[in-house]
Design an enzyme around this catalytic site. Structure first.
Site, PDB file in Angstrom:
ATOM      1  N   GLU A 281      54.391  87.865 -20.542  1.00  0.00           N
ATOM      2  CA  GLU A 281      53.221  88.255 -21.338  1.00  0.00           C
ATOM      3  C   GLU A 281      53.461  89.554 -22.104  1.00  0.00           C
ATOM      4  O   GLU A 281      52.622  90.454 -22.130  1.00  0.00           O
ATOM      5  CB  GLU A 281      51.981  88.347 -20.447  1.00  0.00           C
ATOM      6  CG  GLU A 281      51.666  87.018 -19.759  1.00  0.00           C
ATOM      7  CD  GLU A 281      50.387  87.013 -18.930  1.00  0.00           C
ATOM      8  OE1 GLU A 281      49.960  88.084 -18.468  1.00  0.00           O
ATOM      9  OE2 GLU A 281      49.842  85.917 -18.727  1.00  0.00           O
ATOM     10  N   ASP A 360      47.883  80.126 -12.465  1.00  0.00           N
ATOM     11  CA  ASP A 360      47.339  81.482 -12.498  1.00  0.00           C
ATOM     12  C   ASP A 360      46.030  81.596 -11.731  1.00  0.00           C
ATOM     13  O   ASP A 360      44.965  81.719 -12.351  1.00  0.00           O
ATOM     14  CB  ASP A 360      47.130  81.885 -13.973  1.00  0.00           C
ATOM     15  CG  ASP A 360      46.994  83.391 -14.144  1.00  0.00           C
ATOM     16  OD1 ASP A 360      47.206  84.113 -13.150  1.00  0.00           O
ATOM     17  OD2 ASP A 360      46.685  83.832 -15.261  1.00  0.00           O
ATOM     18  N   GLU A 388      39.078  86.823 -11.088  1.00  0.00           N
ATOM     19  CA  GLU A 388      39.270  86.595 -12.528  1.00  0.00           C
ATOM     20  C   GLU A 388      38.746  85.232 -12.980  1.00  0.00           C
ATOM     21  O   GLU A 388      37.928  85.142 -13.898  1.00  0.00           O
ATOM     22  CB  GLU A 388      40.758  86.741 -12.858  1.00  0.00           C
ATOM     23  CG  GLU A 388      41.063  86.447 -14.309  1.00  0.00           C
ATOM     24  CD  GLU A 388      42.525  86.658 -14.656  1.00  0.00           C
ATOM     25  OE1 GLU A 388      43.308  87.099 -13.800  1.00  0.00           O
ATOM     26  OE2 GLU A 388      42.876  86.392 -15.821  1.00  0.00           O
TER      27      GLU A 388
HETATM   28  C1  GCV Z   1      47.982  91.793 -15.411  1.00  0.00           C
HETATM   29  C2  GCV Z   1      46.858  86.687 -15.920  1.00  0.00           C
HETATM   30  C3  GCV Z   1      45.806  87.696 -16.281  1.00  0.00           C
HETATM   31  C4  GCV Z   1      46.422  88.959 -16.849  1.00  0.00           C
HETATM   32  C5  GCV Z   1      47.409  89.495 -15.816  1.00  0.00           C
HETATM   33  C6  GCV Z   1      48.459  88.416 -15.559  1.00  0.00           C
HETATM   34  C7  GCV Z   1      49.470  88.826 -14.503  1.00  0.00           C
HETATM   35  O1  GCV Z   1      47.458  86.168 -17.064  1.00  0.00           O
HETATM   36  O2  GCV Z   1      44.895  87.121 -17.171  1.00  0.00           O
HETATM   37  O3  GCV Z   1      45.386  89.873 -17.088  1.00  0.00           O
HETATM   38  O4  GCV Z   1      48.028  90.680 -16.267  1.00  0.00           O
HETATM   39  O5  GCV Z   1      47.820  87.251 -15.101  1.00  0.00           O
HETATM   40  O6  GCV Z   1      49.292  88.399 -13.373  1.00  0.00           O
HETATM   41  O7  GCV Z   1      50.381  89.557 -14.805  1.00  0.00           O
END
Ligand code: GCV
Length: 663
Positions: A281, A360, A388
């Site tokens: 990411e 996720d 989340e």
């Molecule tokens: C910290 C998901 C979340 C992101 C997070 C990522 C991760 O994609 O939406 O906010 O980033 O996981 O675990 O690194």
């Protein structure tokens, strides 16, 4: 019971209200530990002293042996052959004796006595030894020092600001961090990572010129037996060190990391180690130099090794620029494809940290096959306490119900569990500067449950809830426990009922809250459900799909591969089926979706009604907060119900045989 109904000033006492210490505090308690035993032993003495001062008991220390016979002895016994952090409890002749391997064990023994309440002083007390199942029980904070433009002060945080940082700096007053450390220790947590894995500019400097902030945080955690870890940027040698590269095989890069580690350990001798999100990411990583993740992790590991530190290296590596038209690329496959060929290549102090599922933190995913396929690598299971995708601490969602399932899953169906395979257990914290710590007061049970399950994965979610209730509401009317059981137990299943069905995942809207059935369907994130007029689901079979099912060992590879044996709750994760496909339950897919969404949303209304029975039985501000949030949960569940049901109806044209409303 009036005193239980009075709100405490400042922040909520959570599972350590003063009254939870009353049984111990009313008695004579001896603490037997040398004066130089260490800061954690000093904490034990201070805790007992505070309790006896408050409730009229008496503290005897090792130097006092002519007082009355103690009702409780807490003794350090390094030679007793107990495992690290462990303790033994027994009761004879009217004295309960806790014998601990080390000072951490002494502290855990103290909290064990607190949990037992009056039961700790009952002659029927069953003797036993206790030790953690997992040596590392860690919470990761996704806290930013500088509030991020999009993600704010705490990424995916739903409980206000950070308890560590505010306005681009460490908070000057860290008293609340100390109180947090105390709560964590009482739940069994022994490590904390103090910053976000997405390491931005300011946060990267916690490793260098902002190291003093980490020192101050470590000072707050140390007395509670908690070691501090830091999320670092793989690009730091380049961005902070001024080197032209961060290639892990470049000697200057290795030297830079070695110097950085030396500086950290000079300032924090008990520092835990680094946490890294690389090539994920947008975070930098070894791929840019044609290196693999073992090359990347090992260079940091070698810098930490002389001091006993570890690198927690995340396996959350996938392509987030996927073309939705391309049905062959499967994000679920990514971690396994990247990491399992590296098994055996990681240094001993590297821990590959694996999210529990291949996507996720969804309400329902199969357990990640990476956990089954790296026998020569130290692994950590990563969970998410912050909600989340699971209601953002506006919905009651009791996470231990999901975690117990994950920890107890048997990859080879031979008795060995995920808990046996993953040496460390890690979770993303759900805490912020909200008065109740976790936004939703009932989400405290998730934080508490994480620490307890990491210590003992065999504890049942329902026993854990009762334990949390007894501590949080000591001496409360028995109806409190009844209502909490009704509202909290089964809440994971309820959430699953009214959100994305049958393991299909990611039907969330912007910010990952509320329904958005097609929100990710044509996006680059690789999280598709492929609904068309005939059917829905992702074909991940080896025979005709992405082949993901083949990443599992037997018997699961075959179980998931076949439509006949795939568990209903994961059907759409593994198979694309017609809406009229008949589930193992006997219902069609579409009728299942109609029914579960109707029933799940209705259940939230029952939960809200049930909560009303606690009016006047718990603190008014806690009561009101939960009441307000339950109203939001009912609203949101209704929206989920109507959108998902209507979506399936419009796509399938099949009416609801129960005749519920469709739009
Ligand atoms: C910290 C998901 C979340 C992101 C997070 C990522 C991760 O994609 O939406 O906010 O980033 O996981 O675990 O690194």
């Amino acid at each position: 019971m009036r005193k239980n109904l009075v709100s405490t000033p400042g922040w909520h006492a959570a599972w350590l209200p003063d009254d939870a210490f009353a049984p111990l505090g009313r008695r004579v308690v001896a603490v037997s530990a040398p004066p130089d035993a260490g800061p954690v032993a000093a904490t034990v003495v201070a805790e007992v002293r505070a309790a006896v001062d408050r409730f009229g008991g008496r503290l005897l220390t090792a130097s006092v042996d002519d007082g009355p016979a103690p009702a409780l002895v807490l003794a350090l016994a390094p030679d007793a052959g107990l495992p690290a952090e462990g303790f033994a409890v027994a009761r004879t002749g009217g004295t309960t004796r806790v014998t601990a391997a080390d000072e951490a064990g002494l502290l855990y023994g103290l909290f064990h006595v607190v949990r037992l309440g009056e039961g700790a002083f009952d002659d029927a007390l069953v003797p036993g030894s206790h030790a953690p199942a997992h040596a590392v029980r860690m919470l990761d904070h996704w806290d930013n020092v500088d509030a991020h433009d999009v993600m704010g002060q705490v990424e995916r945080g739903y409980a206000g600001g950070s308890i560590f940082y505010e306005d681009g700096a460490l908070r000057p007053d860290l008293t609340r961090v100390g109180a947090y450390a105390r709560l964590l220790a009482a739940s069994g947590v022994n490590r904390v990572t103090v910053n976000n894995v997405n390491v931005h500019r300011t946060e990267a400097r916690l490793l260098t010129d902002r190291l003093g902030d980490v020192v101050r945080l470590a000072d707050q955690f140390r007395p509670w037996g908690i070691r501090v870890h830091l999320a670092v940027s793989f690009g730091a040698p380049l961005t902070l060190g001024g080197l032209g590269t961060c290639d892990p095989l470049e000697p200057a890069v290795a030297d830079w990391w070695a110097d950085a580690a030396a500086r950290v350990y000079a300032a924090i001798p008990d520092f835990g180690g680094f946490l890294v999100k690389a090539d994920s990411e947008g975070q930098p990583g070894p791929f840019a130099y044609g290196r693999d993740h073992a090359d990347g992790a090992n260079v940091l590991a070698r810098a930490l090794a002389p001091y006993g530190g570890t690198v927690h290296w995340r396996a959350f590596v996938y392509n987030h620029h996927q073309d939705w038209r391309d049905r062959r690329t499967d994000r679920a496959r990514a971690a396994y494809d990247h990491f399992t060929p590296l098994d055996g290549k990681f240094d001993e102090n590297v821990v590959v940290q694996v999210k529990f599922g291949p996507l996720d933190f969804q309400v329902r995913e199969p357990v990640s096959p990476v956990l089954t396929a790296m026998p020569r690598t130290r692994l950590a299971l990563e969970l998410q306490v912050t909600q989340e995708y699971t209601g953002q601490q506006k919905h009651v969602y009791y996470l231990p119900e999901q975690w117990s399932e994950v920890l107890g899953w048997e990859p080879w169906a031979d008795g060995r569990t995920v808990s046996d395979v993953a040496r460390d257990v890690v979770a993303v914290s759900n805490v912020g500067d909200d008065r109740f710590w976790t936004g939703h007061p009932l989400a405290q049970a998730n934080l508490y449950g994480f620490g307890r399950l990491a210590w003992d994965p065999t504890l049942t979610p329902s026993d854990l809830l009762d334990e949390w209730t007894r501590l949080t509401f000591p001496g409360a009317d028995p109806r409190v426990q009844d209502v909490l059981r009704d509202v909290v137990l089964g809440s994971r299943a309820t959430y699953e009922q009214y959100t994305a069905p049958l393991g299909v995942c990611f039907m969330v809207g912007p910010g990952h809250y509320g329904p958005g059935v097609d929100f990710y369907e044509y996006s680059p994130w690789g999280t598709y459900h492929f609904a068309d007029r005939d059917g829905i689901g992702v074909d991940r079979t080896v025979a005709s799909g992405t082949g993901y099912a083949g990443q599992y060992p037997e018997p699961w590879a075959s179980t998931y591969e076949s439509l006949d044996t795939c568990p209903d709750e994961l059907l759409l994760f593994f198979h694309h089926v017609p809406y009229t496909h008949v589930l193992r339950s006997g219902k069609t897919v579409v009728q299942h979706v109609y029914d579960t969404h109707t029933d799940g949303a209705a259940r939230t209304e029952e939960m809200a009604r049930r909560w009303e029975d606690l009016d006047g039985l718990v603190e008014p501000d806690l009561f009101d907060r939960v009441r307000t949030l339950l109203a939001e949960q009912v609203r949101s569940a209704g929206e989920w119900r109507d959108q998902v049901r209507t979506y399936f109806w419009r796509h399938s044209g099949v009416p609801d045989e129960r005749g519920g409303p469709l739009y």
